[in-house]
Design a protein around this motif. Structure first.
Motif, PDB file in Angstrom:
ATOM      1  N   ALA A 119     -32.996  22.525  18.813  1.00  0.00           N
ATOM      2  CA  ALA A 119     -32.102  23.519  19.413  1.00  0.00           C
ATOM      3  C   ALA A 119     -32.583  23.920  20.808  1.00  0.00           C
ATOM      4  CB  ALA A 119     -32.022  24.755  18.517  1.00  0.00           C
ATOM      5  N   LEU A 120     -33.871  24.187  20.938  1.00  0.00           N
ATOM      6  CA  LEU A 120     -34.431  24.601  22.232  1.00  0.00           C
ATOM      7  C   LEU A 120     -34.251  23.497  23.274  1.00  0.00           C
ATOM      8  CD1 LEU A 120     -37.760  26.387  21.169  1.00  0.00           C
ATOM      9  CD2 LEU A 120     -35.614  27.454  21.869  1.00  0.00           C
ATOM     10  N   LEU A 121     -34.557  22.268  22.899  1.00  0.00           N
ATOM     11  CA  LEU A 121     -34.426  21.153  23.841  1.00  0.00           C
ATOM     12  C   LEU A 121     -32.966  20.928  24.235  1.00  0.00           C
ATOM     13  CD1 LEU A 121     -36.952  18.512  22.438  1.00  0.00           C
ATOM     14  CD2 LEU A 121     -37.124  19.771  24.599  1.00  0.00           C
ATOM     15  N   SER A 122     -32.072  20.943  23.259  1.00  0.00           N
ATOM     16  CA  SER A 122     -30.654  20.712  23.533  1.00  0.00           C
ATOM     17  C   SER A 122     -30.093  21.759  24.490  1.00  0.00           C
ATOM     18  CB  SER A 122     -29.841  20.734  22.234  1.00  0.00           C
ATOM     19  OG  SER A 122     -30.202  19.666  21.397  1.00  0.00           O
ATOM     20  N   VAL A 123     -30.346  23.023  24.175  1.00  0.00           N
ATOM     21  CA  VAL A 123     -29.818  24.115  24.991  1.00  0.00           C
ATOM     22  C   VAL A 123     -30.450  24.115  26.378  1.00  0.00           C
ATOM     23  CG1 VAL A 123     -29.759  26.639  25.194  1.00  0.00           C
ATOM     24  CG2 VAL A 123     -29.168  25.544  23.025  1.00  0.00           C
ATOM     25  N   HIS A 124     -31.742  23.845  26.438  1.00  0.00           N
ATOM     26  CA  HIS A 124     -32.447  23.808  27.726  1.00  0.00           C
ATOM     27  C   HIS A 124     -31.867  22.719  28.627  1.00  0.00           C
ATOM     28  CE1 HIS A 124     -35.636  24.728  30.497  1.00  0.00           C
ATOM     29  NE2 HIS A 124     -36.081  23.486  30.490  1.00  0.00           N
ATOM     30  N   GLU A 125     -31.406  21.632  28.014  1.00  0.00           N
ATOM     31  CA  GLU A 125     -30.836  20.505  28.771  1.00  0.00           C
ATOM     32  C   GLU A 125     -29.345  20.670  29.024  1.00  0.00           C
ATOM     33  OE1 GLU A 125     -31.934  17.193  26.374  1.00  0.00           O
ATOM     34  OE2 GLU A 125     -34.066  17.338  26.892  1.00  0.00           O
ATOM     35  N   GLY A 126     -28.787  21.824  28.625  1.00  0.00           N
ATOM     36  CA  GLY A 126     -27.392  22.110  28.922  1.00  0.00           C
ATOM     37  C   GLY A 126     -26.390  21.644  27.892  1.00  0.00           C
ATOM     38  N   ARG A 127     -26.879  21.314  26.674  1.00  0.00           N
ATOM     39  CA  ARG A 127     -25.963  20.867  25.627  1.00  0.00           C
ATOM     40  C   ARG A 127     -25.765  21.966  24.579  1.00  0.00           C
ATOM     41  NH1 ARG A 127     -28.826  16.996  22.996  1.00  0.00           N
ATOM     42  NH2 ARG A 127     -30.636  17.066  24.361  1.00  0.00           N
ATOM     43  N   LEU A 128     -24.628  21.920  23.901  1.00  0.00           N
ATOM     44  CA  LEU A 128     -24.347  22.884  22.835  1.00  0.00           C
ATOM     45  C   LEU A 128     -25.048  22.435  21.563  1.00  0.00           C
ATOM     46  CD1 LEU A 128     -22.426  25.404  22.248  1.00  0.00           C
ATOM     47  CD2 LEU A 128     -20.870  23.741  21.253  1.00  0.00           C
ATOM     48  N   TYR A 129     -25.709  23.370  20.865  1.00  0.00           N
ATOM     49  CA  TYR A 129     -26.403  23.023  19.622  1.00  0.00           C
ATOM     50  C   TYR A 129     -25.890  23.885  18.475  1.00  0.00           C
ATOM     51  CZ  TYR A 129     -29.814  22.085  16.065  1.00  0.00           C
ATOM     52  OH  TYR A 129     -30.383  21.707  14.878  1.00  0.00           O
ATOM     53  N   MET A 130     -25.515  23.246  17.383  1.00  0.00           N
ATOM     54  CA  MET A 130     -25.064  23.952  16.187  1.00  0.00           C
ATOM     55  C   MET A 130     -25.978  23.615  15.010  1.00  0.00           C
ATOM     56  SD  MET A 130     -22.316  25.773  16.814  1.00  0.00           S
ATOM     57  CE  MET A 130     -22.802  26.194  18.485  1.00  0.00           C
ATOM     58  N   SER A 131     -26.379  24.607  14.254  1.00  0.00           N
ATOM     59  CA  SER A 131     -27.285  24.418  13.123  1.00  0.00           C
ATOM     60  C   SER A 131     -26.745  23.428  12.101  1.00  0.00           C
ATOM     61  CB  SER A 131     -27.526  25.767  12.431  1.00  0.00           C
ATOM     62  OG  SER A 131     -28.290  25.588  11.258  1.00  0.00           O
ATOM     63  N   PHE A 132     -27.652  22.637  11.524  1.00  0.00           N
ATOM     64  CA  PHE A 132     -27.283  21.687  10.472  1.00  0.00           C
ATOM     65  C   PHE A 132     -26.733  22.411   9.241  1.00  0.00           C
ATOM     66  CE2 PHE A 132     -31.121  19.255  12.197  1.00  0.00           C
ATOM     67  CZ  PHE A 132     -30.340  18.532  13.091  1.00  0.00           C
ATOM     68  N   ASP A 133     -27.159  23.653   9.053  1.00  0.00           N
ATOM     69  CA  ASP A 133     -26.917  24.351   7.790  1.00  0.00           C
ATOM     70  C   ASP A 133     -25.653  25.208   7.805  1.00  0.00           C
ATOM     71  OD1 ASP A 133     -27.667  24.890   5.175  1.00  0.00           O
ATOM     72  OD2 ASP A 133     -28.663  26.746   5.725  1.00  0.00           O
ATOM     73  N   LEU A 134     -24.771  24.973   8.771  1.00  0.00           N
ATOM     74  CA  LEU A 134     -23.566  25.783   8.846  1.00  0.00           C
ATOM     75  C   LEU A 134     -22.552  25.349   7.794  1.00  0.00           C
ATOM     76  CD1 LEU A 134     -23.060  25.892  12.706  1.00  0.00           C
ATOM     77  CD2 LEU A 134     -23.894  27.716  11.243  1.00  0.00           C
TER      78      LEU A 134
END
Length: 210
Positions: A119-134
């Motif tokens: 999540a941290l890497l994805s968001v830091h790189e400008g991508r949207l991140y959604m939890s696996f557990d949703l």
């Protein structure tokens, strides 16, 4: 890795046990540097002013000022700071509200270290991140991941386009050049994968961004 090269993270939650748990988890992530913790939105804003983290991990369900309201405040006052929402809630409405208010990540509090890292890497790189557990269907998760990540200025331009303003009127309203407005308009068309303004407005509305 030196501290100055790490992703600076601020954690906001009104439960001391959650703060300690996240402190322990982030200490195990080599590329993350916990710059501080806050127990409410006001404390969070002060910490952001002092340290300007790269990412704020914030609970949604907090007393007085919710994480949704905090996200909106961060988006307006500190547009460079990325926001990851944390919650025990898994309802679609909470995710949508956080994304609309500027969050580009959503984690459930039971997330593993590996998921927090991603999540941290994805968001830091400008991508949207959604939890696996949703509790969302695969198609709903794909749809959420397709929502473009827009800058604060792009969101302003998008709203003014939807209001029917011309490039010249948008330039005047935002005190920027017409060339800059045209660049933002082209970027928006590219991000949404559409060819004209009508499709841009329709697609943005479908994603809940208007």
């Amino acid at each position: 890795m030196k501290d100055e090269d790490k992703i600076k993270v601020l954690v906001v939650d009104d439960h001391p046990m959650v703060l300690e748990g996240m402190r322990s988890m982030l200490a195990q992530i080599a590329f993350a540097n916990l710059t501080g913790v806050a127990s409410n939105a006001w404390e969070a804003i002060e910490k952001i002013k002092e340290q300007l983290p790269d990412i704020v991990l914030t609970d949604i369900n907090m007393p007085d000022v919710s994480g949704i309201e905090l996200a909106e405040k961060i988006r307006k006052e500190f547009p460079s700071v990325k926001i990851v929402a944390m919650s025990t809630f898994k309802e679609r409405s909470y995710i949508s509200k956080m994304v609309l208010n500027g969050a580009t990540g959503y984690l459930v509090k039971s997330a593993s270290k590996e998921e927090i890292e991603e999540a941290l890497l994805s968001v830091h790189e400008g991508r949207l991140y959604m939890s696996f557990d949703l509790e969302m269907s695969a198609s709903e998760q794909r749809e959420m991941k397709n929502v473009p990540v827009l800058s604060t200025r792009e969101k302003e331009v998008l709203n003014l386009i939807a209001d029917g303003l011309t490039n010249a009127q948008i330039a005047g309203a935002l005190f920027i050049s017409m060339h800059t407005v045209d660049s933002h308009r082209k970027n928006l068309l590219t991000k949404f994968g559409v060819k004209n303004t009508a499709l841009l407005i329709r697609t943005a509305t479908q994603y809940g961004l208007l």
